[in-house]
Design an enzyme around this catalytic site. Structure first.
Site, PDB file in Angstrom:
ATOM      1  N   GLY A 217       0.836  -1.205   0.000  1.00 40.17           N
ATOM      2  CA  GLY A 217       0.000   0.000   0.000  1.00 40.17           C
ATOM      3  C   GLY A 217       0.859   1.239   0.000  1.00 40.17           C
ATOM      4  O   GLY A 217       2.064   1.180  -0.233  1.00 40.17           O
ATOM      5  N   ASN A 218       0.239   2.399   0.239  1.00 44.00           N
ATOM      6  CA  ASN A 218       1.005   3.643   0.325  1.00 44.00           C
ATOM      7  C   ASN A 218       0.374   4.546   1.374  1.00 44.00           C
ATOM      8  O   ASN A 218      -0.608   4.176   2.017  1.00 44.00           O
ATOM      9  CB  ASN A 218       1.085   4.319  -1.044  1.00 44.00           C
ATOM     10  CG  ASN A 218      -0.291   4.672  -1.571  1.00 44.00           C
ATOM     11  OD1 ASN A 218      -0.979   5.509  -1.009  1.00 44.00           O
ATOM     12  ND2 ASN A 218      -0.718   3.987  -2.634  1.00 44.00           N
ATOM     13  N   ARG A 219       0.921   5.724   1.552  1.00 41.00           N
ATOM     14  CA  ARG A 219       0.548   6.565   2.690  1.00 41.00           C
ATOM     15  C   ARG A 219      -0.639   7.491   2.419  1.00 41.00           C
ATOM     16  O   ARG A 219      -0.990   8.318   3.266  1.00 41.00           O
ATOM     17  CB  ARG A 219       1.768   7.381   3.124  1.00 41.00           C
ATOM     18  CG  ARG A 219       2.831   6.489   3.746  1.00 41.00           C
ATOM     19  CD  ARG A 219       4.127   7.223   3.957  1.00 41.00           C
ATOM     20  NE  ARG A 219       3.950   8.462   4.671  1.00 41.00           N
ATOM     21  CZ  ARG A 219       4.857   9.427   4.744  1.00 41.00           C
ATOM     22  NH1 ARG A 219       6.007   9.283   4.137  1.00 41.00           N
ATOM     23  NH2 ARG A 219       4.620  10.537   5.407  1.00 41.00           N
TER      24      ARG A 219
END
Ligand code: PMT
Length: 409
Positions: A217-219
């Site tokens: 995933g990412n932020r």
């Protein structure tokens, strides 16, 4: 306060009559008056006699800068009800009690507030608040149905939740001030340039499963995309928000489509994008996903010191959308870069078929992921880039939509 852009559309410079009736939720109306005033609206508070028993007139004076109006027979302004009604851009009644709703539905003009209602052409937002048995009563339902037949009236709530002390919980609780302020904003924005148009916004990051427990995933929190969806709804658009996992509250009035992976986001967007006037791609879509997610949790003891995950490219949702959008529609992209911001953003503007792109830098103070602010440069094809200062993400959204409205016009 919102850095960078105060006061805010669609409230700024508009005149709102805030009617307050006699219910325990009246204490929250002070917050409504304050928030509308902070956003740049001029707020004329009208209290019913019963409202004065719940909340002091002085509280409203403290937050709006002028005293509330109560007495229809006050000497000095015989036509006060007419001028209030005529000058209002919106009338909001919060809380709207069972007694008020019954009087409004029968067209009574028995105090200043109901008299303003029959003297105005402005949209009317009502926020009912009462005991759940009163809300369920057939007379209350019938009165609400009468008001809802009148296209000028919009009902917001009531919500289900805790009622007055000792009354338990149920439907009848007034919605929170922020929702009422947005409902007023929508009533004010309804005639605006986005009124009647369909807007699709993507937001937040996608999650690509590695195994049943882990994902890539990412932020991205969703804050930027949710602010855009909220701002577009406030300007009168019908808004669909296609969002990856996010804890940001869903903006009031917005249709929500929750997805998890890039493939799910792609399906949800391509299904809808052909019917929209504006598509805004604010999501941080994973460019790659594990080719075959494991069906069992990867065990450290089995995988050993190194684990290789075979990745395959995800579809480019924005590029695929461009081909499906109708003539005259506007596509907005984002570019998140760590270096060569404008050069790379321009490249994406062309490659993905956007009409404009919003460039922001990852890792820059006050900009990018997770935080409430952003610093962006808006690049419209063939025009000089518009560099903006650090601003609240809602204010950034307003700036982006101003440019979208220019393009639509
Ligand atoms: O959510 P927040 O915490 O508020 O953070 C906001 C943000 C930083 C995520 C937002 O401002 C932002 O920059 N969003 C785009 C992030 C991104 O993925 O940028 P990109 O440069 O990798 O992608 C370019 C464009 O293509 C984007 O519009 C993206 O949505 C789109 N894209 C990317 C990959 C893909 N497979 N499909 C796409 O449609």
């Amino acid at each position: 306060m919102t850095p960078g852009r105060e006061p805010l559309p669609p409230w700024a410079g508009r005149r709102v009559v805030l009617g307050v009736c006699g219910g325990i939720a009246a204490y929250k109306s002070v917050q409504v008056a304050r928030d509308l005033t902070l956003r740049g609206a001029t707020v004329d508070v009208v209290l019913t006699d019963a409202a004065r028993r719940f909340v002091a007139p002085m509280s409203f004076e403290g937050v709006t800068g002028h005293g509330p109006l109560i007495d229809i027979f006050a000497v000095g302004d015989a036509a006060l009800h007419v001028s209030l009604g005529r000058e209002a851009d919106c009338v909001c009644v919060a809380p709207a009690t069972a007694d008020f709703i019954a009087r409004a539905a029968s067209g009574r003009a028995s105090d200043l507030l109901t008299t303003v209602l029959v003297a105005t052409d402005a949209p009317v937002v009502i926020a009912p608040a009462m005991n759940d048995r009163m809300f369920a009563h057939p007379r209350t339902r019938a009165s609400l149905a009468v008001l809802e037949e009148d296209l000028r009236y919009r009902r917001v709530g009531p919500a289900e939740g805790r009622l007055a002390a000792g009354e338990g919980s149920g439907p009848g609780r007034m919605v929170e001030p922020a929702t009422i302020v947005d409902a007023v904003g929508r009533a004010l924005g309804d005639g605006g340039p986005l009124a009647g148009s369909r807007v699709l916004v993507t937001a937040a990051g996608t999650r690509e499963p590695v195994d049943p427990v882990r994902y890539l995933g990412n932020r991205s929190s969703g804050k930027m995309g949710y602010a855009l969806a909220r701002a577009a709804w406030l300007r009168g658009a019908e808004v669909t928000l296609v969002s990856g996992p996010s804890t940001v509250p869903v903006p009031y009035g917005v249709e929500m489509v929750r997805v998890e992976t890039a493939l799910e986001m792609c399906d949800a967007v391509l299904e809808r994008v052909g019917g929209v006037d504006v598509a805004v791609h604010a999501a941080a879509v994973a460019d790659y996903r594990p080719r075959v997610p494991r069906t069992e949790k990867v065990k450290r003891g089995v995988a050993g010191d190194a684990l290789t995950v075979d990745l395959v490219a995800n579809p480019d949702i924005a590029a695929a959308s461009a081909a499906r959008m109708k003539a005259g529609s506007v596509a907005v992209g984002f570019a998140l870069e760590t270096s060569e911001l404008l050069t790379r953003a321009r490249r994406k503007l062309d490659a993905k078929g956007f009409d404009l792109i919003v460039a922001n830098r990852a890792g820059e103070k006050g900009a990018g992921f997770e935080i409430d602010t952003n610093r962006v440069t808006i690049i419209v094809r063939g025009e000089q880039p518009r560099e903006l200062p650090v601003m609240d993400k809602f204010a950034v959204a307003c700036e982006i939509l101003d440019v979208v409205e220019e393009r639509l016009a």
